[in-house]
Design a protein around this motif. Structure first.
Motif, PDB file in Angstrom:
ATOM      1  N   SER A  51       2.242  -7.853   6.399  1.00  0.00           N
ATOM      2  CA  SER A  51       3.225  -7.088   7.505  1.00  0.00           C
ATOM      3  C   SER A  51       3.227  -8.308   8.713  1.00  0.00           C
ATOM      4  O   SER A  51       2.659  -9.476   8.739  1.00  0.00           O
ATOM      5  CB  SER A  51       2.326  -6.008   8.230  1.00  0.00           C
ATOM      6  OG  SER A  51       1.371  -6.270   8.960  1.00  0.00           O
ATOM      7  N   SER A  52       4.048  -8.144   9.639  1.00  0.00           N
ATOM      8  CA  SER A  52       4.498  -9.045  10.684  1.00  0.00           C
ATOM      9  C   SER A  52       3.111  -9.237  11.690  1.00  0.00           C
ATOM     10  O   SER A  52       2.874 -10.298  12.163  1.00  0.00           O
ATOM     11  CB  SER A  52       5.720  -8.250  11.591  1.00  0.00           C
ATOM     12  OG  SER A  52       5.144  -7.215  12.186  1.00  0.00           O
ATOM     13  N   ASP A  53       2.351  -8.097  11.812  1.00  0.00           N
ATOM     14  CA  ASP A  53       1.451  -8.201  12.645  1.00  0.00           C
ATOM     15  C   ASP A  53       0.165  -9.193  11.882  1.00  0.00           C
ATOM     16  O   ASP A  53      -0.400  -9.713  12.390  1.00  0.00           O
ATOM     17  CB  ASP A  53       0.559  -6.801  12.820  1.00  0.00           C
ATOM     18  CG  ASP A  53      -0.731  -6.970  13.598  1.00  0.00           C
ATOM     19  OD1 ASP A  53      -0.502  -7.260  14.826  1.00  0.00           O
ATOM     20  OD2 ASP A  53      -1.755  -6.665  13.032  1.00  0.00           O
ATOM     21  N   SER A  54       0.080  -9.005  10.504  1.00  0.00           N
ATOM     22  CA  SER A  54      -0.970  -9.554   9.674  1.00  0.00           C
ATOM     23  C   SER A  54      -0.287 -11.261   9.450  1.00  0.00           C
ATOM     24  O   SER A  54      -1.315 -11.985   9.614  1.00  0.00           O
ATOM     25  CB  SER A  54      -0.770  -9.159   8.238  1.00  0.00           C
ATOM     26  OG  SER A  54      -1.770 -10.215   7.480  1.00  0.00           O
ATOM     27  N   LEU A  55       0.738 -11.518   9.769  1.00  0.00           N
ATOM     28  CA  LEU A  55       1.192 -12.855   9.698  1.00  0.00           C
ATOM     29  C   LEU A  55       1.140 -13.445  10.940  1.00  0.00           C
ATOM     30  O   LEU A  55       0.547 -14.542  11.107  1.00  0.00           O
ATOM     31  CB  LEU A  55       2.847 -12.956   9.384  1.00  0.00           C
ATOM     32  CG  LEU A  55       3.223 -12.753   7.950  1.00  0.00           C
ATOM     33  CD1 LEU A  55       4.641 -12.607   7.779  1.00  0.00           C
ATOM     34  CD2 LEU A  55       2.657 -13.918   6.822  1.00  0.00           C
ATOM     35  N   ALA A  56       0.999 -12.811  11.839  1.00  0.00           N
ATOM     36  CA  ALA A  56       1.024 -13.269  13.239  1.00  0.00           C
ATOM     37  C   ALA A  56      -0.664 -13.384  13.547  1.00  0.00           C
ATOM     38  O   ALA A  56      -1.098 -14.582  14.227  1.00  0.00           O
ATOM     39  CB  ALA A  56       1.286 -12.180  14.363  1.00  0.00           C
ATOM     40  N   HIS A  57      -1.588 -12.665  13.128  1.00  0.00           N
ATOM     41  CA  HIS A  57      -2.957 -12.784  13.326  1.00  0.00           C
ATOM     42  C   HIS A  57      -3.882 -13.130  12.237  1.00  0.00           C
ATOM     43  O   HIS A  57      -4.871 -14.057  12.510  1.00  0.00           O
ATOM     44  CB  HIS A  57      -3.421 -11.517  14.092  1.00  0.00           C
ATOM     45  CG  HIS A  57      -2.665 -10.901  15.027  1.00  0.00           C
ATOM     46  ND1 HIS A  57      -2.733 -11.526  16.265  1.00  0.00           N
ATOM     47  CD2 HIS A  57      -1.858 -10.103  15.403  1.00  0.00           C
ATOM     48  CE1 HIS A  57      -1.750 -11.049  17.260  1.00  0.00           C
ATOM     49  NE2 HIS A  57      -1.281  -9.998  16.701  1.00  0.00           N
ATOM     50  N   LYS A 153       4.270 -19.289  10.405  1.00  0.00           N
ATOM     51  CA  LYS A 153       3.348 -18.368  10.210  1.00  0.00           C
ATOM     52  C   LYS A 153       3.857 -17.548   8.833  1.00  0.00           C
ATOM     53  O   LYS A 153       4.768 -16.822   8.583  1.00  0.00           O
ATOM     54  CB  LYS A 153       3.666 -16.862  11.187  1.00  0.00           C
ATOM     55  CG  LYS A 153       3.035 -17.488  12.773  1.00  0.00           C
ATOM     56  CD  LYS A 153       3.216 -16.101  13.734  1.00  0.00           C
ATOM     57  CE  LYS A 153       2.457 -16.696  14.917  1.00  0.00           C
ATOM     58  NZ  LYS A 153       2.638 -17.806  15.354  1.00  0.00           N
ATOM     59  N   GLN A 154       3.235 -18.046   7.869  1.00  0.00           N
ATOM     60  CA  GLN A 154       3.554 -17.908   6.336  1.00  0.00           C
ATOM     61  C   GLN A 154       2.396 -17.942   5.631  1.00  0.00           C
ATOM     62  O   GLN A 154       1.366 -18.970   5.581  1.00  0.00           O
ATOM     63  CB  GLN A 154       4.617 -18.987   5.839  1.00  0.00           C
ATOM     64  CG  GLN A 154       4.885 -18.857   4.536  1.00  0.00           C
ATOM     65  CD  GLN A 154       5.693 -19.940   3.616  1.00  0.00           C
ATOM     66  OE1 GLN A 154       5.372 -21.076   4.137  1.00  0.00           O
ATOM     67  NE2 GLN A 154       6.405 -19.576   2.648  1.00  0.00           N
ATOM     68  N   VAL A 155       2.205 -17.036   4.688  1.00  0.00           N
ATOM     69  CA  VAL A 155       0.936 -16.961   3.549  1.00  0.00           C
ATOM     70  C   VAL A 155       1.224 -17.938   2.725  1.00  0.00           C
ATOM     71  O   VAL A 155       2.200 -18.078   2.072  1.00  0.00           O
ATOM     72  CB  VAL A 155       0.664 -15.652   3.121  1.00  0.00           C
ATOM     73  CG1 VAL A 155      -0.167 -15.721   2.149  1.00  0.00           C
ATOM     74  CG2 VAL A 155       0.402 -14.284   4.126  1.00  0.00           C
ATOM     75  N   LEU A 156       0.270 -18.965   2.730  1.00  0.00           N
ATOM     76  CA  LEU A 156       0.244 -19.946   1.580  1.00  0.00           C
ATOM     77  C   LEU A 156      -0.828 -19.724   0.471  1.00  0.00           C
ATOM     78  O   LEU A 156      -1.750 -18.869   0.496  1.00  0.00           O
ATOM     79  CB  LEU A 156      -0.195 -21.362   2.104  1.00  0.00           C
ATOM     80  CG  LEU A 156       0.769 -21.793   3.391  1.00  0.00           C
ATOM     81  CD1 LEU A 156       0.379 -23.198   3.928  1.00  0.00           C
ATOM     82  CD2 LEU A 156       2.365 -21.662   2.789  1.00  0.00           C
ATOM     83  N   ASN A 157      -0.629 -20.047  -0.607  1.00  0.00           N
ATOM     84  CA  ASN A 157      -1.055 -20.015  -1.912  1.00  0.00           C
ATOM     85  C   ASN A 157      -1.650 -21.281  -2.320  1.00  0.00           C
ATOM     86  O   ASN A 157      -0.746 -22.044  -2.888  1.00  0.00           O
ATOM     87  CB  ASN A 157      -0.275 -19.466  -2.996  1.00  0.00           C
ATOM     88  CG  ASN A 157      -0.937 -19.077  -4.524  1.00  0.00           C
ATOM     89  OD1 ASN A 157      -2.021 -19.818  -4.455  1.00  0.00           O
ATOM     90  ND2 ASN A 157      -0.081 -18.858  -5.331  1.00  0.00           N
ATOM     91  N   LEU A 158      -2.903 -21.482  -2.307  1.00  0.00           N
ATOM     92  CA  LEU A 158      -3.502 -22.971  -2.451  1.00  0.00           C
ATOM     93  C   LEU A 158      -4.096 -22.745  -3.841  1.00  0.00           C
ATOM     94  O   LEU A 158      -5.107 -21.688  -3.947  1.00  0.00           O
ATOM     95  CB  LEU A 158      -4.424 -23.406  -1.437  1.00  0.00           C
ATOM     96  CG  LEU A 158      -5.374 -24.730  -1.739  1.00  0.00           C
ATOM     97  CD1 LEU A 158      -4.298 -25.827  -1.831  1.00  0.00           C
ATOM     98  CD2 LEU A 158      -6.422 -24.630  -0.679  1.00  0.00           C
ATOM     99  N   THR A 159      -3.814 -23.212  -4.891  1.00  0.00           N
ATOM    100  CA  THR A 159      -4.567 -23.196  -6.101  1.00  0.00           C
ATOM    101  C   THR A 159      -5.307 -24.674  -6.105  1.00  0.00           C
ATOM    102  O   THR A 159      -4.537 -25.538  -6.313  1.00  0.00           O
ATOM    103  CB  THR A 159      -3.639 -22.958  -7.536  1.00  0.00           C
ATOM    104  OG1 THR A 159      -3.058 -21.856  -7.232  1.00  0.00           O
ATOM    105  CG2 THR A 159      -4.302 -23.187  -8.640  1.00  0.00           C
ATOM    106  N   VAL A 160      -6.644 -24.651  -6.417  1.00  0.00           N
ATOM    107  CA  VAL A 160      -7.386 -25.828  -6.630  1.00  0.00           C
ATOM    108  C   VAL A 160      -7.860 -25.978  -8.070  1.00  0.00           C
ATOM    109  O   VAL A 160      -8.403 -24.815  -8.549  1.00  0.00           O
ATOM    110  CB  VAL A 160      -8.872 -25.584  -5.715  1.00  0.00           C
ATOM    111  CG1 VAL A 160      -9.311 -27.056  -5.915  1.00  0.00           C
ATOM    112  CG2 VAL A 160      -8.239 -25.506  -4.061  1.00  0.00           C
ATOM    113  N   GLY A 203      -5.645 -16.119  14.083  1.00  0.00           N
ATOM    114  CA  GLY A 203      -6.773 -16.038  13.836  1.00  0.00           C
ATOM    115  C   GLY A 203      -7.542 -17.193  13.252  1.00  0.00           C
ATOM    116  O   GLY A 203      -8.826 -17.279  12.919  1.00  0.00           O
ATOM    117  N   ALA A 204      -6.639 -18.466  13.132  1.00  0.00           N
ATOM    118  CA  ALA A 204      -7.548 -19.545  12.710  1.00  0.00           C
ATOM    119  C   ALA A 204      -8.145 -20.238  13.930  1.00  0.00           C
ATOM    120  O   ALA A 204      -7.794 -20.147  15.060  1.00  0.00           O
ATOM    121  CB  ALA A 204      -6.207 -20.655  12.426  1.00  0.00           C
TER     122      ALA A 204
END
Length: 435
Positions: A51-57, A153-160, A203-204
């Motif tokens: 959500s927009s709130d999740s992306l922000a925080h 503000k974007q969710v990233l998918n890091l595959t290790v 939140g970082a």
């Protein structure tokens, strides 16, 4: 080519494309999704509500993971950034005894954007360079991302991906069907895991190590891991100093009782105190007494218990190094710590137990009178009180100088492990990003 087509092409090229199993997993677990966080099987992928709130925080969506083939469990400590917001460190760790590779060159990673349905998207932040860091033999690893601008503000998918399997367990290799192993074809072929995070979120956590011109893994390890551990030990040292000050006050009070407590004119003479604790003082004020809330309590003693240390720990910290102050010139810290361990245990407690308690007429309370002699009970009580106060102080001093200060130096040893044995993998051979 559209964004979706590019994401699909990227996934196929690096074998990150979705297998039908992940769709079934997503639908099944979606029913139980609460607050947007769920871990899907061995892939370590997290479903979330972006959500927009999740992306922000919200900076971190995956708090733990499991490697897809060897099924090693790990934790994600957090997402850390610099003040400018254009550097991000994803810190993770395996258990200390986990069989992993400590060579950073054995790992590579893939970075994609992601939506709330786990669909791959392009990464919006441009110019991201990545490096993989292994923090000595501590079990901690990290992925450092350095961008041309502050992270969106974007969710990233890091595959290790571990190019060498982290461990092997024949029982695990033979268990389960293909559907049960991993929800992604590549997770069945390679030993890897996923972390979903948002470095542009508020939140970082900012850390000093990422504000430096050049990244120092030891500084980052201190900021993320050791600093909190050091504070816990410092708090324990402070509490022990308060206890020692109380013990010394009791010793003073019970020593005064020797002069005023008499039985038929007899009184106890002050005993000969073991040199290891004689003359000790705890000066300063505690945190609760100080106007600024900062403790200044200090132990002043001419004697250090066997295996203990005389260290002004308030004047430094683990990152600056305590061992450099303690270790004599020409001696290694390994030799120094080994020599302290060889000193044996503290005998002060036994000396206090064997302490003679002489009366004013020259007789000895413990040997010349029965313990059950009620007439001598006032003097026996004074003796027991003072003796116990000495014992309590001796025990507290031993714990302070030996146990707790050794714990503090143990953090210094961990940091030296990171400085000496850390490794790094960087450049295009490590990180591949979907733009």
């Amino acid at each position: 080519m559209g964004i979706k087509d590019r994401a699909l092409a990227f996934g196929k090229k690096f074998k990150l494309d979705s297998h039908h199993a992940i769709e079934r997993f997503g639908v099944f677990f979606g029913i139980f999704t609460v607050a947007g966080v769920i871990v899907i099987g061995g892939t370590g992928a997290s479903a979330f509500k972006a959500s927009s709130d999740s992306l922000a925080h919200t900076a971190l969506y995956t708090e733990e993971f499991t490697t897809s083939k060897t099924e090693l469990n790990g934790d994600v400590d957090g997402v850390y950034t610099n003040e400018a917001g254009d550097k991000a460190l994803v810190m993770m760790h395996f258990p200390a005894n986990a069989s992993i590779s400590y060579n950073a060159a054995d790992y590579r990673a893939f970075l994609l954007g992601s939506d709330s349905d786990l669909n791959s998207e392009v990464v919006e932040t441009s110019g991201i360079k990545g490096s993989f860091h292994v923090f000595g033999s501590t079990g901690y690893i990290g992925v450092l991302l350095d961008a041309d601008k502050p992270f969106d503000k974007q969710v990233l998918n890091l595959t290790v991906r571990a190019d060498k399997e982290l461990s092997y367990d024949e029982r695990k290799q033979n268990e389960g069907s293909a559907d049960e192993l991993a929800g992604d074809a590549s997770f069945k072929k390679y030993d890897q895991w996923r972390v979903f995070f948002n470095p542009g979120a508020t939140g970082a956590t900012e850390i000093k190590a990422l504000d430096a011109m050049n990244f120092d893994p030891a500084q980052a390890y201190y900021d993320v891991v050791l600093q909190d551990e050091e504070q816990e030990i410092r708090d324990k040292l402070d509490r022990k100093l308060v206890a020692m000050r109380t013990n010394l006050a009791q010793i003073q009070a019970y020593t005064s009782d020797l002069e005023t407590t008499k039985v038929d004119g007899l009184f106890l003479r002050p005993p000969s105190v073991p040199a290891e604790i004689a003359g000790d003082e705890v000066t300063g004020v505690s945190a609760s007494e100080a106007k600024d809330g900062k403790s200044t309590l200090t132990l002043k003693s001419e004697h250090v218990v066997p295996g203990g240390f005389d260290l002004n720990w308030r004047a430094g910290n683990v990152y600056d190094g305590y061992l450099d102050v303690l270790v004599p010139s020409g001696q290694s810290y390994v030799e120094f710590l080994s020599s302290r361990r060889a000193e044996g245990s503290d005998s002060t407690s036994q000396q206090i137990s064997d302490m003679p308690w002489v009366l004013s007429d020259g007789t000895e309370l413990k040997s010349d009178y029965q313990a059950s002699d009620v007439t001598m009970r006032p003097l026996t009580n004074v003796m027991n009180n003072l003796s116990q106060a000495y014992q309590d102080y001796a025990k507290s001093k031993s714990e302070y100088q030996s146990d707790l200060l050794l714990e503090l130096l143990g953090l210094d040893v961990k940091l030296r492990d990171v400085q000496s044995n850390g490794s790094i993998h960087e450049g295009d051979n490590f990180l591949t990003t979907l733009y």
